[in-house]
Design an enzyme around this catalytic site. Structure first.
Site, short mmCIF file in Angstrom:
data_model
loop_
_atom_site.label_atom_id
_atom_site.label_comp_id
_atom_site.label_asym_id
_atom_site.label_seq_id
_atom_site.Cartn_x
_atom_site.Cartn_y
_atom_site.Cartn_z
N SER A 124 -7.66 0.83 7.81
CA SER A 124 -6.77 -0.07 8.24
C SER A 124 -7.79 -0.82 9.28
O SER A 124 -8.73 -0.24 9.64
CB SER A 124 -5.69 0.37 8.91
OG SER A 124 -4.89 -0.91 9.45
N ARG A 125 -7.40 -2.25 9.81
CA ARG A 125 -8.28 -2.68 10.79
C ARG A 125 -7.97 -1.88 12.30
O ARG A 125 -8.51 -1.89 13.13
CB ARG A 125 -7.93 -4.06 11.02
CG ARG A 125 -8.28 -4.81 9.98
CD ARG A 125 -7.92 -6.41 9.94
NE ARG A 125 -6.60 -6.28 9.68
CZ ARG A 125 -5.68 -7.55 9.63
NH1 ARG A 125 -6.30 -8.67 9.80
NH2 ARG A 125 -4.53 -7.36 9.52
N ALA A 157 0.82 -1.24 -0.16
CA ALA A 157 0.09 -0.05 0.12
C ALA A 157 1.04 1.22 -0.06
O ALA A 157 0.58 2.34 -0.74
CB ALA A 157 -0.92 0.11 1.24
N HIS A 204 -8.22 -10.57 0.46
CA HIS A 204 -8.72 -9.88 -0.99
C HIS A 204 -10.06 -10.11 -1.22
O HIS A 204 -10.77 -8.90 -1.41
CB HIS A 204 -7.63 -10.44 -2.11
CG HIS A 204 -6.45 -9.72 -2.07
ND1 HIS A 204 -5.56 -10.01 -3.15
CD2 HIS A 204 -5.76 -9.09 -1.16
CE1 HIS A 204 -4.09 -9.35 -3.01
NE2 HIS A 204 -4.44 -8.88 -1.46
N LYS A 209 -2.68 -8.20 -6.58
CA LYS A 209 -2.31 -9.56 -6.95
C LYS A 209 -3.58 -10.44 -7.13
O LYS A 209 -4.38 -9.59 -7.75
CB LYS A 209 -1.73 -10.19 -5.78
CG LYS A 209 -0.30 -9.91 -5.38
CD LYS A 209 0.38 -10.59 -4.21
CE LYS A 209 1.22 -9.63 -3.94
NZ LYS A 209 1.76 -10.14 -2.27
#
Length: 120
Positions: free
Chosen positions: A37-38, A17, A80, A98
């Site tokens: 973000s978490r 990122a 993902h 990816k």
């Protein structure tokens, strides 16, 4: 006629990122408007590093942000599908780093899933 920027959201704050954000800030027609973000602290640190105005401590807030044109998903590979699916369901365009699933079975179900759950 003025050129309109593409407004990006970045979902995750790891090395991939950061590399993506570092390249994005050099583009004249791109703007990073939010990061998620978490952990709120991680999102805030990333936002400060790259001059991003909004930092979210959860994925849902980024997916719901109406000022984002496209979300770059840079989560670990196993996340993902969930992250991209959340953003697609919220009506966001997605660029997923990816592969977007772990295997062919998940990819097959993915192909059908967004079409039936697209946000209105």
């Amino acid at each position: 006629m003025g050129q309109q920027s593409v407004r990006w959201g970045i979902l995750a704050t790891g090395g991939i990122a950061a590399a993506f954000a570092a390249d994005l800030v050099d583009l004249p027609d791109a703007e990073i408007v939010a990061v998620a973000s978490r952990r709120q602290e991680s999102a805030e640190a990333f936002a400060e590093r790259f001059g991003v105005t909004r930092a979210y401590g959860d994925w849902e807030s980024l997916a719901a942000d109406p000022d984002i044109d496209v979300v770059y998903v840079a989560t670990p590979h196993a996340a993902h599908r969930a992250a991209a699916g959340l953003c697609l369901t919220a009506g966001r365009n997605v660029l997923c780093e990816k592969a977007f699933t772990l295997n062919a079975r998940e990819a097959g179900s993915w192909w059908r899933w967004p079409r039936s759950t697209t946000a209105s």
